[in-house]
Scaffold this active site. Structure first.
Site, PDB file in Angstrom:
ATOM      1  CE  LYS A   1     -87.582  13.807   7.304  1.00  0.00           C
ATOM      2  NZ  LYS A   1     -86.762  14.122   8.489  1.00  0.00           N
TER       3      LYS A   1
ATOM      4  CB  VAL B   1     -85.738  22.774   7.932  1.00  0.00           C
ATOM      5  CG1 VAL B   1     -85.620  23.217   6.494  1.00  0.00           C
ATOM      6  CG2 VAL B   1     -86.517  21.474   8.029  1.00  0.00           C
ATOM      7  CE1 TYR B   2     -87.319  18.213  11.006  1.00  0.00           C
ATOM      8  CE2 TYR B   2     -85.811  16.381  11.295  1.00  0.00           C
ATOM      9  CZ  TYR B   2     -87.056  16.867  10.917  1.00  0.00           C
ATOM     10  OH  TYR B   2     -88.010  15.996  10.465  1.00  0.00           O
ATOM     11  CG  ASN B   3     -83.647  21.953  16.354  1.00  0.00           C
ATOM     12  OD1 ASN B   3     -84.774  22.418  16.470  1.00  0.00           O
ATOM     13  ND2 ASN B   3     -83.335  20.747  16.782  1.00  0.00           N
TER      14      ASN B   3
ATOM     15  N   GLY C   1     -80.330  23.848  11.263  1.00  0.00           N
ATOM     16  CA  GLY C   1     -79.226  23.037  10.761  1.00  0.00           C
ATOM     17  C   GLY C   1     -78.414  22.354  11.841  1.00  0.00           C
TER      18      GLY C   1
END
Length: 283
Positions: free
Chosen positions: A67, A39-41, A43
């Protein structure tokens, strides 16, 4: 690795060209554990992590952690696969069985968890034991000099069970590195746009701790970030704080903190101003 991958919601995050020299310096300094999430940026963090580390190290030379919880992208073959948060909508038996299947399929080697109540973590471990499924080997929790509520239950539980503690936000979203002033001035792009930080800390009481860190850093002749990270590295159970970096000096501070020894009296001085907080960071 959350700092890498451009996204409209994180104007302080870096693109691949900006990220590469920072990651390269971390590798040169001996850092081998890299933490990301789907979910960071959107993908992009995972994409940059894979591309850059592939240039710098062979696959056997680093530990890769990612995660799952929110909307994700496809991915496999990681060392540590973590549940990003406790899922209230899914029975824990379903979660632990699915994670066990991921390990049995060879898509991940080990499992970890992130911020939750200690009773929830104990329940998950008990479910895994009851069914012969894979247990969690790590806990990525919210822990730093400004937020020490994890010392009540979670960290003692992890120490007792041999679970590695890998705290997120070791510098309290930059507060312990001086990104805000007492009167509320925000000195960096991230400080000015990171609204999540506003839900985690209480400036009117937290600045007493920040002042103690600032005073000790002045005595030692080092940046405040080094003192705050060194304190964390002295704590029981802490294995690998998750340090974010958007500048080379952030990596340098992390490397230097590993060599900075604090005496018992210094640790006591840093901890003395702490005021208990409400539980924060589980959402």
């Amino acid at each position: 690795m959350m700092s890498f991958g451009t996204h409209p919601e994180r104007p302080w995050a870096l693109d691949e060209a900006q990220a590469e020299p920072i990651i390269r310096r971390a590798v040169e300094g001996g850092i081998t554990f890299f933490d990301t999430a789907d979910v960071y940026n959107g993908g992009e963090s995972e994409v940059i992590t894979g591309r850059v580390l592939g240039k710098l190290l062979s696959r056997e030379e680093f530990v890769l952690a990612t995660k799952v919880h929110g909307r994700t992208m496809p991915g496999e073959n990681v060392d540590l696969y973590q549940i990003h948060r406790w899922d209230e909508r899914t029975p824990i038996e379903e979660t632990m069985e699915a994670l066990h299947d991921v390990v049995r399929a060879g898509k991940a080697r080990y499992l970890g968890a992130s911020s939750m109540h200690a009773w929830q973590f104990a329940k998950a471990q008990a479910v895994a034991d009851r069914h012969g499924w894979t247990r969690f080997v790590s806990m990525q929790n919210h822990y730093n000099l400004l937020y020490r509520e994890e010392e009540r239950e979670m960290i003692p539980q992890c120490v007792d069970g041999g679970v590695a503690v890998i705290p997120w936000s070791p510098l309290a979203r930059g507060l312990l590195a001086g990104n805000r002033t007492k009167d509320g001035e925000r000195l960096t792009t991230r400080a000015g746009t990171d609204r999540f930080a506003d839900t985690l800390y209480v400036p009117e009481v937290d600045f007493a701790v920040i002042d103690a860190v600032t005073a000790m850093a002045a005595e030692r002749g080092v940046p405040t970030a080094q003192v705050a990270l060194a304190w964390l590295l002295h704590r029981p159970g802490v294995t690998a704080p998750i340090v974010g970096a958007t500048k080379l000096e952030h990596v340098e501070d992390a490397l230097a903190a590993a060599e900075l020894h604090l005496g018992e009296d210094e640790v006591a001085r840093l901890e003395a101003p702490y005021v208990p907080h409400r539980v924060a960071g589980h959402a």
